[in-house]
Structures are given as structure tokens and as C-alpha cells.
Design a protein around this motif. Structure first.
Motif, PDB file in Angstrom:
ATOM      1  N   LEU A  16       0.766  -1.217  -0.192  1.00 40.67           N
ATOM      2  CA  LEU A  16      -0.092   0.014   0.145  1.00 40.67           C
ATOM      3  C   LEU A  16       0.776   1.210   0.215  1.00 40.67           C
ATOM      4  N   ASN A  17       2.049   1.039   0.726  1.00 42.30           N
ATOM      5  CA  ASN A  17       2.820   2.103   0.778  1.00 42.30           C
ATOM      6  C   ASN A  17       4.037   2.418  -0.262  1.00 42.30           C
ATOM      7  N   MET A  18       4.176   1.296  -1.349  1.00 44.97           N
ATOM      8  CA  MET A  18       5.232   0.903  -1.909  1.00 44.97           C
ATOM      9  C   MET A  18       5.684   2.614  -2.687  1.00 44.97           C
ATOM     10  N   ARG A  19       7.025   2.528  -3.115  1.00 46.29           N
ATOM     11  CA  ARG A  19       7.622   3.530  -4.080  1.00 46.29           C
ATOM     12  C   ARG A  19       6.660   3.975  -5.326  1.00 46.29           C
ATOM     13  N   GLN A  20       6.383   4.903  -5.798  1.00 47.60           N
ATOM     14  CA  GLN A  20       5.574   5.210  -6.845  1.00 47.60           C
ATOM     15  C   GLN A  20       6.172   4.436  -8.117  1.00 47.60           C
ATOM     16  N   ARG A  21       7.224   4.302  -8.200  1.00 47.01           N
ATOM     17  CA  ARG A  21       7.996   3.582  -9.368  1.00 47.01           C
ATOM     18  C   ARG A  21       7.579   1.846  -9.423  1.00 47.01           C
ATOM     19  N   CYS A  32      -5.075  -4.932 -11.929  1.00 45.29           N
ATOM     20  CA  CYS A  32      -5.545  -4.071 -10.703  1.00 45.29           C
ATOM     21  C   CYS A  32      -5.638  -2.398 -11.220  1.00 45.29           C
ATOM     22  N   GLU A  33      -6.748  -1.789 -10.545  1.00 43.57           N
ATOM     23  CA  GLU A  33      -6.893  -0.417 -10.941  1.00 43.57           C
ATOM     24  C   GLU A  33      -6.289   0.767 -10.144  1.00 43.57           C
ATOM     25  N   ASN A  34      -5.916   0.295  -8.804  1.00 41.85           N
ATOM     26  CA  ASN A  34      -5.616   1.196  -7.815  1.00 41.85           C
ATOM     27  C   ASN A  34      -4.461   0.527  -6.908  1.00 41.85           C
ATOM     28  N   ARG A  35      -4.008   1.277  -5.834  1.00 39.45           N
ATOM     29  CA  ARG A  35      -2.883   0.903  -5.145  1.00 39.45           C
ATOM     30  C   ARG A  35      -3.741  -0.168  -3.805  1.00 39.45           C
ATOM     31  N   ARG A  36      -4.791  -0.025  -3.550  1.00 33.41           N
ATOM     32  CA  ARG A  36      -5.474  -0.915  -2.620  1.00 33.41           C
ATOM     33  C   ARG A  36      -5.801  -2.430  -3.460  1.00 33.41           C
ATOM     34  N   GLU A  37      -6.319  -2.292  -4.389  1.00 27.75           N
ATOM     35  CA  GLU A  37      -6.544  -3.473  -5.348  1.00 27.75           C
ATOM     36  C   GLU A  37      -5.072  -4.352  -5.370  1.00 27.75           C
ATOM     37  N   ALA A  39      -2.409  -3.989  -3.694  1.00 23.71           N
ATOM     38  CA  ALA A  39      -1.888  -4.431  -2.434  1.00 23.71           C
ATOM     39  C   ALA A  39      -2.767  -5.748  -1.740  1.00 23.71           C
ATOM     40  N   GLU A  40      -3.873  -5.951  -2.079  1.00 26.99           N
ATOM     41  CA  GLU A  40      -4.618  -6.843  -1.699  1.00 26.99           C
ATOM     42  C   GLU A  40      -4.182  -8.220  -2.611  1.00 26.99           C
ATOM     43  N   GLN A  41      -3.945  -7.869  -3.927  1.00 25.01           N
ATOM     44  CA  GLN A  41      -3.507  -8.941  -4.698  1.00 25.01           C
ATOM     45  C   GLN A  41      -1.957  -9.513  -4.190  1.00 25.01           C
ATOM     46  N   LEU A  42      -1.279  -8.489  -4.023  1.00 28.26           N
ATOM     47  CA  LEU A  42       0.031  -8.856  -3.694  1.00 28.26           C
ATOM     48  C   LEU A  42       0.048  -9.556  -2.367  1.00 28.26           C
ATOM     49  N   ALA A  43      -0.711  -8.859  -1.524  1.00 27.85           N
ATOM     50  CA  ALA A  43      -0.570  -9.680   0.032  1.00 27.85           C
ATOM     51  C   ALA A  43      -1.372 -11.121  -0.102  1.00 27.85           C
ATOM     52  N   ARG A  44      -2.370 -11.350  -0.919  1.00 27.18           N
ATOM     53  CA  ARG A  44      -2.902 -12.859  -1.187  1.00 27.18           C
ATOM     54  C   ARG A  44      -1.783 -13.524  -1.930  1.00 27.18           C
ATOM     55  N   THR A  45      -1.182 -13.291  -2.935  1.00 25.58           N
ATOM     56  CA  THR A  45      -0.589 -14.044  -3.705  1.00 25.58           C
ATOM     57  C   THR A  45       0.880 -14.242  -3.135  1.00 25.58           C
ATOM     58  N   TRP A  46       1.625 -13.245  -2.686  1.00 26.96           N
ATOM     59  CA  TRP A  46       2.920 -13.433  -2.256  1.00 26.96           C
ATOM     60  C   TRP A  46       3.163 -14.279  -1.127  1.00 26.96           C
ATOM     61  N   THR A  47       2.172 -14.444  -0.200  1.00 27.09           N
ATOM     62  CA  THR A  47       2.141 -14.946   1.110  1.00 27.09           C
ATOM     63  C   THR A  47       1.705 -16.373   0.834  1.00 27.09           C
ATOM     64  N   GLU A  48       1.340 -16.894  -0.293  1.00 29.03           N
ATOM     65  CA  GLU A  48       1.300 -18.414  -0.602  1.00 29.03           C
ATOM     66  C   GLU A  48       2.753 -19.232  -0.518  1.00 29.03           C
ATOM     67  N   HIS A  49       3.654 -18.241  -0.573  1.00 32.34           N
ATOM     68  CA  HIS A  49       5.130 -18.794  -0.620  1.00 32.34           C
ATOM     69  C   HIS A  49       5.871 -18.767   0.573  1.00 32.34           C
ATOM     70  N   LYS A  50       6.309 -19.751   1.160  1.00 30.35           N
ATOM     71  CA  LYS A  50       7.167 -19.636   2.538  1.00 30.35           C
ATOM     72  C   LYS A  50       8.632 -18.979   2.053  1.00 30.35           C
TER      73      LYS A  50
END
Length: 172
Positions: A16-21, A32-37, A39-50
Motif C-alpha cells: 500500500l505504501n510502495m514507491r511510486q515507481r 488492478c486499478e489502484n493501490r488498494r487492489e 496491495a490486496e492481490q500482492l498480499a494474497r499471492t506473495w504469502t502463498e510462498h514460504k
């Protein structure tokens, strides 16, 4: 620097707070159309992996999310995004990758490690080269708005055993 296995909340907060670039680069690879979407997608997919961690400081909390994901036997993909506080941990994170993650990839018998980055993001390109990945190809029109991306890769040589980071830009 402190680091821990990523949680949905920790990845979401960094995303949600990542650098603009970073946002511009990653959103170009999604629906995704905005930061919130995003952030939700990355949180869901990236945490599938240890093999996803969040790094930061006690003072600033999570600053960067790093993942190294097996794509198929012997092939791994690296990903990272960070907040504007990245400079507070970038040296420690780089050392963590060199001293801990490269040996993990070696022990996993990785023969290829790759990362894709949007054309023109030279800070990231230089960092990937420092880690030992080489610019391999241009992925024309790879982003959703036809952005070009650069593919970086490290490929294990035929005689390579016990892979180690030697110095700037060299893994042997």
C-alpha cells in the motif's frame, strides 16, 4: 534491519505504501486499478510462498517485501517492492540476499534465477546487475499499456558447483 516470514498484513502494508515507481512497474503486470487492489492481490499471492519475507526496522516497520519463487524445476523468479524508506535497509537486504538467499537457491539446485523490470528503472536494473543477474532480453509490450520490460537472469554454468556471489555483478 529485521525480517520475518511475510504475512498478509505485512505484505499489504508495504504494498500500500510502495514507491511510486514500484507501483507503476507492478501494476502494469496486473488487472488492478489502484493501490488498494494491488496491495490486496500482492498480499494474497506473495504469502502463498514460504520464500517471501518482509524486511524493515523497529522504528519504521515493514519497508520491503522480497520473494523468490520456484516457477518450475530449477527455475526461480525474484521479486521485490519497497517503500520510500528503502535506503534505510538496502545494504542490509543486499547482504541478506548475498549471504542467505543465494545459498538457498544454490542448495535448491537452481539453474536459472530471473527477474523482470520495467524499461527505464535503472536503479533496480543496476541492483539486479550488482547481484549477478545479467540483462538478457527486452520483453516488448509486456505491460498492460504496452510497456517494455527487461528480463534479467543468472544461469548456472555447466561446471558450476557451490554457487557463490564473488563480487559486484559476479556469481560463480
Amino acid at each position: 534491519m529485521i525480517w520475518e516470514e511475510a504475512t498478509v498484513g505485512s505484505v499489504y502494508n508495504v504494498a500500500l505504501n510502495m514507491r511510486q515507481r514500484d507501483y507503476e512497474e507492478i501494476v502494469a503486470l496486473t488487472f488492478c486499478e489502484n493501490r488498494r487492489e494491488l496491495a490486496e492481490q500482492l498480499a494474497r499471492t506473495w504469502t502463498e510462498h514460504k520464500t517471501t519475507i518482509v524486511c524493515g526496522t523497529k522504528e519504521h516497520g515493514g519497508i520491503a517485501a522480497l520473494t523468490y519463487i520456484p516457477m518450475r524445476k530449477g527455475v526461480w523468479n525474484l521479486g521485490l517492492f519497497a517503500t520510500d524508506n528503502f535506503q534505510k535497509i538496502h545494504l542490509s537486504l543486499t547482504k541478506l540476499i548475498i549471504n542467505s538467499i543465494i545459498p538457498v537457491l544454490d542448495n535448491a539446485n537452481a539453474h536459472r534465477v530471473e527477474a523482470q523490470s520495467i524499461n527505464g528503472y535503472e536503479v533496480v536494473h543496476n541492483w539486479l546487475k550488482f547481484l549477478g543477474l545479467k540483462e538478457e532480453s527486452v520483453l516488448k509490450g509486456y505491460g498492460r499499456n504496452k510497456e517494455d520490460f527487461i528480463n534479467f537472469a543468472w544461469i548456472r554454468g555447466d561446471n558450476s558447483q557451490n554457487v557463490n556471489w564473488i563480487r559486484r555483478g559476479e556469481i560463480a
